[in-house]
Scaffold this motif. Structure first.
Motif, mmCIF file in Angstrom:
data_model
loop_
_atom_site.group_PDB
_atom_site.id
_atom_site.type_symbol
_atom_site.label_atom_id
_atom_site.label_comp_id
_atom_site.label_asym_id
_atom_site.label_seq_id
_atom_site.Cartn_x
_atom_site.Cartn_y
_atom_site.Cartn_z
ATOM 1 N N ARG A 193 0.871 -1.171 0.000
ATOM 2 C CA ARG A 193 0.000 0.000 0.000
ATOM 3 C C ARG A 193 0.910 1.224 0.000
ATOM 4 O O ARG A 193 1.682 1.416 0.931
ATOM 5 N N TYR A 194 0.806 2.049 -1.014
ATOM 6 C CA TYR A 194 1.704 3.186 -1.132
ATOM 7 C C TYR A 194 1.144 4.393 -0.386
ATOM 8 O O TYR A 194 -0.045 4.701 -0.493
ATOM 9 N N ASP A 195 2.012 5.084 0.345
ATOM 10 C CA ASP A 195 1.582 6.251 1.106
ATOM 11 C C ASP A 195 1.244 7.444 0.209
ATOM 12 O O ASP A 195 0.452 8.300 0.577
ATOM 13 N N ASP A 196 1.887 7.514 -0.957
ATOM 14 C CA ASP A 196 1.837 8.755 -1.730
ATOM 15 C C ASP A 196 0.856 8.733 -2.889
ATOM 16 O O ASP A 196 0.953 9.535 -3.808
ATOM 17 N N ALA A 209 -6.166 8.265 -2.673
ATOM 18 C CA ALA A 209 -6.946 7.124 -2.195
ATOM 19 C C ALA A 209 -8.228 6.932 -3.012
ATOM 20 O O ALA A 209 -8.593 7.754 -3.851
ATOM 21 N N GLY A 210 -8.903 5.830 -2.719
ATOM 22 C CA GLY A 210 -10.220 5.567 -3.297
ATOM 23 C C GLY A 210 -10.206 4.572 -4.435
ATOM 24 O O GLY A 210 -9.571 4.819 -5.460
ATOM 25 N N ARG A 264 -1.746 -3.208 -10.525
ATOM 26 C CA ARG A 264 -1.909 -1.940 -9.820
ATOM 27 C C ARG A 264 -3.387 -1.707 -9.520
ATOM 28 O O ARG A 264 -4.216 -1.726 -10.427
ATOM 29 N N ALA A 265 -3.694 -1.452 -8.254
ATOM 30 C CA ALA A 265 -5.067 -1.139 -7.858
ATOM 31 C C ALA A 265 -5.201 0.369 -7.678
ATOM 32 O O ALA A 265 -4.324 1.015 -7.093
ATOM 33 N N TYR A 266 -6.302 0.916 -8.170
ATOM 34 C CA TYR A 266 -6.569 2.339 -7.971
ATOM 35 C C TYR A 266 -6.693 2.619 -6.474
ATOM 36 O O TYR A 266 -7.381 1.900 -5.747
ATOM 37 N N ARG A 270 -1.782 3.005 -7.352
ATOM 38 C CA ARG A 270 -1.879 4.075 -8.354
ATOM 39 C C ARG A 270 -2.972 5.029 -7.906
ATOM 40 O O ARG A 270 -3.845 4.669 -7.113
ATOM 41 N N ASP A 271 -2.917 6.260 -8.410
ATOM 42 C CA ASP A 271 -3.869 7.274 -7.962
ATOM 43 C C ASP A 271 -5.302 6.834 -8.221
ATOM 44 O O ASP A 271 -5.638 6.291 -9.279
ATOM 45 N N GLY A 272 -6.145 7.107 -7.208
ATOM 46 C CA GLY A 272 -7.507 6.617 -7.239
ATOM 47 C C GLY A 272 -8.582 7.676 -7.336
ATOM 48 O O GLY A 272 -8.377 8.766 -7.894
#
Length: 354
Positions: A64-67, A70-71, A122-124, A128-130
């Motif tokens: 899970r990337y911090d940067d 989310a969503g 990659r999951a949004y 990756r940005d969501g």
């Protein structure tokens, strides 16, 4: 005429420690095979709550990337298309399947990107940005057209929760012949009740929360029982001592899973949908001697999600009926705080409320 697209946008990140971080960043540009979405609705998921909002963990695979923004329950309108995009155009309304896989492994070829084991997965909102932003770039292979009847909020419900519930019911081959027990009436459990009912089944809901039992009654459950020590007895009495044809655990608890095995009738189907937790049981009396089929089920495929969209449109069902709280994007922090109480239905961030 093309819509004017801002250069900057607001997005929400989850750094852990029950915090929501508001950031300003550049609006992304769609690459080949991608579209840029103007976000309209993004609902909150229990997995985000467990694994990212409180602390970043790695219990179900994939860092899970911090940067990242989310969503992972996105629904929006296409405002720009990348090179080579044929199936979508500006103005199209879409729901997004929330994971992109490698595209070449066996599971990806089936459309089950969720099961992809390759590093390209990659999951949004995770890697990756969501969806919790004003704009989001999505791969067209994860986009599904949203019919006019279904709202953007409906699309957000489909993107994860309803898709997950639908897959579980498909695994159990639910039909009008069945009585379906749903154990745990959070958002996925509520979705399972609605969909099982639409498939023609008689539905029974069980939960330890009075609020969620009331929600289940409002959405049309045929019977609800408190999840106390009498829960299995009440289900057995209700079914004439035979038990249910299908039992779906959405609680993720050892007690809930065990009770599903107890309440299933001979030759019945049991589906474990709820994440985390453990369960210990005696296989002989509860599984073998009853000739049960026990399924594990995780999210769904792109094809089945598209099938679900068609099913909801045909049956004229609004998944958004399970939303109990709505917030604008600027109040995402409050949305998570309320969702974390465990006393809500679905919580939705509606970008059109700004």
């Amino acid at each position: 005429m093309s819509e004017k697209i801002s250069e900057k946008m607001i997005g929400m990140k989850l750094p852990g420690g029950a915090k929501v971080e508001k950031v300003e960043c550049d609006v992304p540009k769609p690459g080949p095979g991608q579209v840029l979405l103007k976000m309209k609705a993004a609902s909150l998921c229990g997995s985000d709550l467990k694994y990212i909002y409180f602390e970043h963990t790695d219990k179900t695979g994939g860092a899970r990337y911090d940067d990242v923004i989310a969503g992972h329950e996105p629904s929006g309108r296409v405002v720009a298309v990348g090179e080579g995009v044929l199936d979508f155009k500006e103005g199209d309304r879409v729901v997004v399947y929330h994971i992109q896989g490698c595209g070449y492994c066996d599971e990806c070829k089936k459309g089950f990107y969720i099961n992809c084991q390759q590093p390209e997965r990659r999951a949004y909102g995770w890697q990756r940005d969501g969806a919790l932003a004003e704009y989001m770039v999505a791969d067209v292979s994860t986009c599904i057209h949203l019919p006019d009847f279904l709202t953007y909020e409906d699309g957000a419900m489909i993107a994860c929760g309803f898709g997950t519930a639908y897959q579980g019911l498909l695994r159990a081959n639910v039909s009008g012949r069945d009585r379906v027990l749903v154990m745990g009436l959070g958002p996925v459990g509520q979705a399972a009740l609605i969909l099982a009912k639409a498939m023609g089944a008689e539905t029974i809901g069980v939960d330890i929360s009075e609020e969620r039992l009331e929600m289940a009654e409002k959405i049309g459950a045929d019977q609800v029982f408190m999840g106390d020590d009498d829960a299995v007895k009440n289900v057995m009495d209700y079914t004439g001592g035979k038990g249910v044809e299908a039992a779906v655990d959405c609680s993720g608890s050892s007690i809930g899973r065990h009770r599903c095995l107890e309440a299933a009738r001979m030759w019945g189907q049991v589906v474990f949908l709820g994440e985390q937790g453990t369960v210990t049981f005696e296989p002989s009396p509860l599984l073998l001697h009853k000739n049960l089929t026990l399924h594990g089920s995780w999210v769904t495929s792109v094809g089945n999600m598209e099938q679900l969209v068609e099913f909801l449109d045909r049956k004229k069902i609004h998944p958004s009926q399970i939303i109990t709280h709505r917030y604008p994007l600027s109040e995402t922090e409050e949305a998570y705080r309320v969702f974390a109480t465990g006393k809500t239905g679905k919580v939705c961030v509606n970008m059109e409320m700004e």
